[in-house]
Design a protein around this motif. Structure first.
Motif, short mmCIF file in Angstrom:
data_model
loop_
_atom_site.label_atom_id
_atom_site.label_comp_id
_atom_site.label_asym_id
_atom_site.label_seq_id
_atom_site.Cartn_x
_atom_site.Cartn_y
_atom_site.Cartn_z
N VAL A 220 -14.91 -10.16 91.84
CA VAL A 220 -13.91 -10.01 90.56
C VAL A 220 -12.63 -11.64 91.58
O VAL A 220 -12.71 -11.18 92.23
N ASP A 265 -18.04 -5.23 76.22
CA ASP A 265 -18.82 -4.33 77.37
C ASP A 265 -17.48 -3.44 77.73
O ASP A 265 -16.57 -3.01 78.20
N ILE A 267 -17.05 0.02 79.39
CA ILE A 267 -16.86 0.28 81.44
C ILE A 267 -16.70 1.69 81.19
O ILE A 267 -16.42 2.83 81.02
N PHE A 277 -20.26 -2.00 84.12
CA PHE A 277 -20.13 -2.49 82.60
C PHE A 277 -21.42 -1.71 81.83
O PHE A 277 -22.17 -1.74 82.49
N ASN A 280 -22.94 -7.14 79.29
CA ASN A 280 -22.56 -8.10 80.05
C ASN A 280 -22.15 -9.21 78.79
O ASN A 280 -22.89 -10.46 78.77
N ALA A 282 -20.16 -10.89 77.90
CA ALA A 282 -18.90 -12.13 78.35
C ALA A 282 -19.87 -13.02 79.01
O ALA A 282 -18.84 -14.25 79.31
N GLY A 284 -19.73 -12.48 82.24
CA GLY A 284 -19.39 -12.48 83.83
C GLY A 284 -17.78 -13.07 83.78
O GLY A 284 -17.66 -13.53 84.77
N ILE A 285 -16.85 -13.13 82.52
CA ILE A 285 -15.92 -13.94 82.68
C ILE A 285 -15.32 -13.36 81.48
O ILE A 285 -15.23 -13.51 80.05
N LEU A 286 -14.17 -13.03 82.30
CA LEU A 286 -13.05 -12.43 80.91
C LEU A 286 -12.51 -13.17 80.87
O LEU A 286 -11.16 -12.38 82.37
N SER A 290 -13.42 -14.09 86.54
CA SER A 290 -14.85 -13.51 87.02
C SER A 290 -14.44 -12.28 87.03
O SER A 290 -13.46 -11.67 87.09
N SER A 291 -15.83 -11.48 86.35
CA SER A 291 -15.46 -9.46 86.14
C SER A 291 -15.81 -9.33 87.60
O SER A 291 -16.32 -7.51 87.37
N GLN A 293 -19.39 -8.75 87.31
CA GLN A 293 -20.85 -9.12 86.49
C GLN A 293 -21.53 -10.38 86.59
O GLN A 293 -20.65 -11.87 87.11
#
Length: 362
Positions: A220, A265, A267, A277, A280, A282, A284-286, A290-291, A293
């Protein structure tokens, strides 16, 4: 970023032309003390080099890499990075410049010939010179160095579509990717693609493809919310690859068909006490960050512009003419773009890891 350099802290500058004596790159900003050998880099280059199947160009390049600088033996005798620029070079050994003598004054449709000529007033017509996909060998070499900077992160890519023929995602297996000439994660699609590409090749034509790149183990926090977005830089990296005409992150263009309920996504807390999550979309990017994922990216590669079918064009004098491109070309250049996509993802992640560490100290 300059015309030939990618990255901010982990920077890669490439040089050389398709039919020049050599191609090379300089990797700057690599931390010191990281073990690296030519053999490690060579392993990744073996996956990209031409002539490995009837479905890629038959140009025979061994793509043997040499490390010219930036490494030294430590007290244990290992070859490690020194923190100084790492220079890598590959000699070109199988150029056939005469294949291009008939097109030196003609603009090949779909190529960079016309735009290079108009911009610079001169162009290297031998294989496209600087605009050739030959340059991507150095990205793969630099990507091998980048992977050493981000331990714990696994970057893999696969071919998921050639022309209209898509893989069956229910049969996805990463183990299958290196067992076939297409980097296909679905063994069932291989005979379909073989038959299809044999027809394309015999017709003297070409076709496009889609590659999916997945980075697992990205923690993250990498990236920044506005102009340093991780997905922004990944998109830039993929779009810089020759013949790429589209990039998407996560659900990508498909997100336009989703509702807010489907796309979000959701949680929950996992058994390990970490956020879990439930999907996915997104990628892996919010918010550019990076999240935790898997980071998922796909890019579309257009059909190879060099084909045996005659096409209408003009020459440097403005005369209308026809052109047939001779030489050795890929019926589907997207196949060899798989390791290139991996390399550009690794380079982008290495750069963002160093930027994150510099800003936060973590």
């Amino acid at each position: 970023m300059s015309h030939n350099t990618f990255g901010q802290l982990f920077r890669v500058t490439t040089w050389g032309e398709s039919h020049g004596p050599a191609i090379g790159c300089v990797v700057d900003g690599c931390p010191p003390g990281i073990p690296i050998t030519e053999a490690e880099i060579q392993g990744f280059l073996e996956r990209r080099k031409p002539g490995q199947s009837r479905f890629t160009t038959q140009r025979r390049e061994p793509d043997t890499v040499r490390i010219l600088s930036g490494v030294f033996h430590d007290e244990a005798g290992r070859l490690v990075t020194t923190g100084t620029p790492i220079a890598l070079v590959i000699d070109n050994v199988d150029q056939r410049s005469k294949d291009y003598s008939e097109v030196k004054d003609k603009f090949r449709p779909g190529h960079a010939d016309y735009t290079y000529w108009e911009k610079y007033g001169i162009r290297d017509y031998r294989g496209g010179g600087r605009s050739s996909a030959r340059e991507t060998a150095m990205r793969v070499a630099a990507g091998a160095v980048a992977r050493k900077v981000i331990p714990g992160v696994t970057v893999r890519a696969a071919l998921v579509q050639i022309g209209p023929h898509k893989i069956d995602r229910s049969r996805w297996s990463w183990d299958e990717v290196d067992r076939n000439p297409f980097f296909a994660p679905d063994p069932g699609i291989v005979p379909v693609w073989e038959r299809y590409l044999d027809g394309i090749r015999k017709a003297g034509s070409s076709v496009g493809a889609i590659i999916e790149v997945v980075a697992q183990g990205v923690p993250v926090g990498w990236g920044a919310p506005i102009y340093g977005k991780l997905d922004q830089d990944i998109a830039s990296a993929m779009m810089s690859i020759n013949a790429v005409k589209g990039v998407e992150i996560g659900a990508g263009m498909g997100a336009a068909e989703l509702t807010g309920e489907d796309n979000a996504d959701e949680i929950r807390m996992g058994n390990d006490g970490q956020p879990l999550f439930l999907s996915n979309h997104a990628g892996g990017i919010l918010g550019g960050i990076s999240s935790g994922q898997p980071v998922v990216c796909r890019f579309a590669v257009k059909p190879t512009s060099s084909i045996l079918q005659p096409r209408r064009t003009i020459d440097v004098h403005g005369n209308e003419t026809d052109i047939v491109t001779k030489g050795r070309h890929d019926p589907c250049v997207g196949i060899r773009a798989v390791p290139v996509g991996e390399a550009m993802m690794a380079i982008t992640l290495a750069d963002h890891f160093l930027r994150h560490r510099a800003q936060t100290g973590r």
